[in-house]
Scaffold this motif. Structure first.
Motif, short mmCIF file in Angstrom:
data_model
loop_
_atom_site.label_atom_id
_atom_site.label_comp_id
_atom_site.label_asym_id
_atom_site.label_seq_id
_atom_site.Cartn_x
_atom_site.Cartn_y
_atom_site.Cartn_z
N ALA A 97 0.83 -1.20 0.00
CA ALA A 97 0.00 0.00 0.00
C ALA A 97 0.87 1.25 0.00
O ALA A 97 0.60 2.21 -0.75
N HIS A 98 1.89 1.28 0.83
CA HIS A 98 2.77 2.45 0.86
C HIS A 98 3.51 2.62 -0.46
O HIS A 98 3.68 3.75 -0.95
N SER A 99 3.93 1.51 -1.06
CA SER A 99 4.60 1.59 -2.35
C SER A 99 3.63 2.06 -3.44
O SER A 99 4.01 2.82 -4.34
N ALA A 100 2.38 1.61 -3.36
CA ALA A 100 1.37 2.06 -4.32
C ALA A 100 1.15 3.55 -4.21
O ALA A 100 1.02 4.26 -5.23
N ARG A 101 1.12 4.06 -2.97
CA ARG A 101 0.94 5.51 -2.79
C ARG A 101 2.12 6.27 -3.41
O ARG A 101 1.93 7.30 -4.07
N ASP A 102 3.34 5.80 -3.19
CA ASP A 102 4.51 6.46 -3.76
C ASP A 102 4.46 6.46 -5.28
O ASP A 102 4.90 7.41 -5.93
N HIS A 103 3.90 5.37 -5.85
CA HIS A 103 3.79 5.29 -7.31
C HIS A 103 2.74 6.27 -7.83
O HIS A 103 2.96 6.94 -8.85
N ILE A 104 1.62 6.35 -7.15
CA ILE A 104 0.53 7.21 -7.60
C ILE A 104 0.85 8.69 -7.37
O ILE A 104 0.50 9.56 -8.17
N HIS A 105 1.51 8.98 -6.26
CA HIS A 105 1.84 10.37 -5.91
C HIS A 105 3.36 10.50 -5.73
O HIS A 105 3.85 10.70 -4.61
N PRO A 106 4.11 10.42 -6.82
CA PRO A 106 5.58 10.37 -6.69
C PRO A 106 6.21 11.66 -6.17
O PRO A 106 7.32 11.64 -5.66
N GLU A 139 4.76 13.75 -3.90
CA GLU A 139 4.17 14.19 -2.64
C GLU A 139 4.86 13.53 -1.46
O GLU A 139 4.88 12.30 -1.36
N ALA A 140 5.44 14.34 -0.59
CA ALA A 140 6.05 13.80 0.61
C ALA A 140 4.96 13.29 1.54
O ALA A 140 3.87 13.86 1.63
#
Length: 359
Positions: free
Chosen positions: A332-341, A343-344
């Motif tokens: 889930a955290h990796s998916a968020r980083d992919h979707i919002h590259p 955004e800190a």
């Protein structure tokens, strides 16, 4: 963002929508790991659509053994599989996931904008920013022992003939039960059904069992007290009965010595046949029906696709539900980083942040 309260949790879309539905994350698999992935995505303010081939959430825990006790879930000395699924579904509910059940993902295609297009066997089209594959063992079915005429004793009803799963312990109350196998399912059910069955005999080809040591010790204690009989080293040799059902199970050892065991029901636990279906053609790193992932990110080899649970493989992998929960959080955290590259993200524990959208 998660769906708002005017878009309640859905347990299937009866008809395919005319346009693709858009979501942050598509979760393939509605078993325990898939359900926890929904919660973790929700905590990161990402919406989810969940696809599963079964007609209810829960995967194997719902389909095969909802009344089987599980002993290795942190904080629960023991919990029934069905209760665990109910809790996980309730935990995911505040984030209003949409469930597409009784269908599988038949096609997965990358889009020019970096998103993914999924198509299901019912024609549902889903546009997702990322994909988390939590499909367990994929499509599954029991491995049938090679016994002549075994089909004649299948489908007679719960607690009669040959059964490959236990959904309700009460179905086996007062029955003469033969359990075949040496793994966790065989040992777990020997311990559990000893409380309700007239007799329990466990047939295994060797004295050593491949199950959790504590549960094996409990079964051996039941054997010493006479509540369970360990028929070792023997293996199944044949079935006896007629139109009214199963009467006995024949077993034999390696020296050809036979025994006839009175029986109302045979429970053969020889594992599940596994078929990951279309997933095998998605250009992922597939080895022996498992997806190779990076254990740091759970990335499955293509940008925006992640895995979690029994379907994934990496050095040191343990097939435990609690490991799947950890993998779901990483995915889930990796998916968020992919979707919002760009955004800190400031990580907060749930005790600090609460559940977004809850009162």
């Amino acid at each position: 963002m998660p769906n708002s309260s005017d878009a309640p949790t859905s347990h299937d879309a009866a008809e395919a929508p005319s346009e693709p539905v858009k979501t942050d994350v598509a979760v393939i698999g509605a078993g325990p790991v898939g359900l926890f992935a929904v919660f973790e995505c929700g905590m990161l303010k990402m919406s989810c659509h969940v696809i599963d081939a079964l007609d209810d959430v829960g995967g194997q825990l719902t389909a095969l053994y909802p009344e089987k006790p599980i002993y290795d879930i942190p904080g629960h000395p023991d919990i029934l599989a069905g209760d665990l699924i109910a809790n996980l579904e309730a935990q995911a509910a505040p984030f209003h996931p949409t469930y597409h059940l009784s269908q599988q993902v038949t096609a997965l295609a990358s889009k020019p904008d970096g998103r993914w297009q999924l198509t299901t066997s019912k024609g549902v089209s889903i546009d997702a920013g990322a994909v988390i594959i939590a499909a367990g063992v994929g499509a599954f079915g029991p491995n049938r022992p090679p016994l002549d005429g075994i089909q004649d004793f299948e489908g007679l009803g719960a607690g009669l003939g040959v059964n490959y799963l236990v959904k309700r312990r009460e179905d086996f109350r007062g029955k003469k039960v033969i359990i075949a196998g040496g793994g966790d399912s065989a040992v777990d059910w020997a311990v559990s059904l000893a409380e309700v069955a007239e007799s329990i005999k466990v047939v295994h080809r060797r004295p050593k069992f491949r199950a959790a040591p504590e549960t094996v010790q409990r079964m051996e204690a039941l054997a010493k007290s006479g509540n369970v009989e360990l028929v070792v080293p023997y293996q199944l040799a044949g079935l006896e009965g007629g139109p009214d059902g199963l009467n006995a199970v024949r077993v034999a050892d390696l020296d050809g010595n036979d025994r006839v065991l009175e029986a109302d029901v045979l429970l053969p636990f020889f594992g599940l046949s596994q078929n990951i279906g279309p997933i095998a053609e998605w250009k992922l790193g597939i080895e022996h029906n498992h997806i190779s992932v990076d254990p740091a990110t759970m990335n499955a080899g293509r940008a925006g696709i992640f895995g979690a649970g029994d379907i994934v493989s990496y050095p040191g992998k343990l097939k435990l539900i609690l490991m799947g929960f950890s993998e779901a959080a990483l995915a889930a955290h990796s998916a968020r980083d992919h979707i919002h590259p760009n955004e800190a993200y400031h990580f907060e524990h749930s005790t600090s942040s609460g559940v977004p959208g809850s009162a």
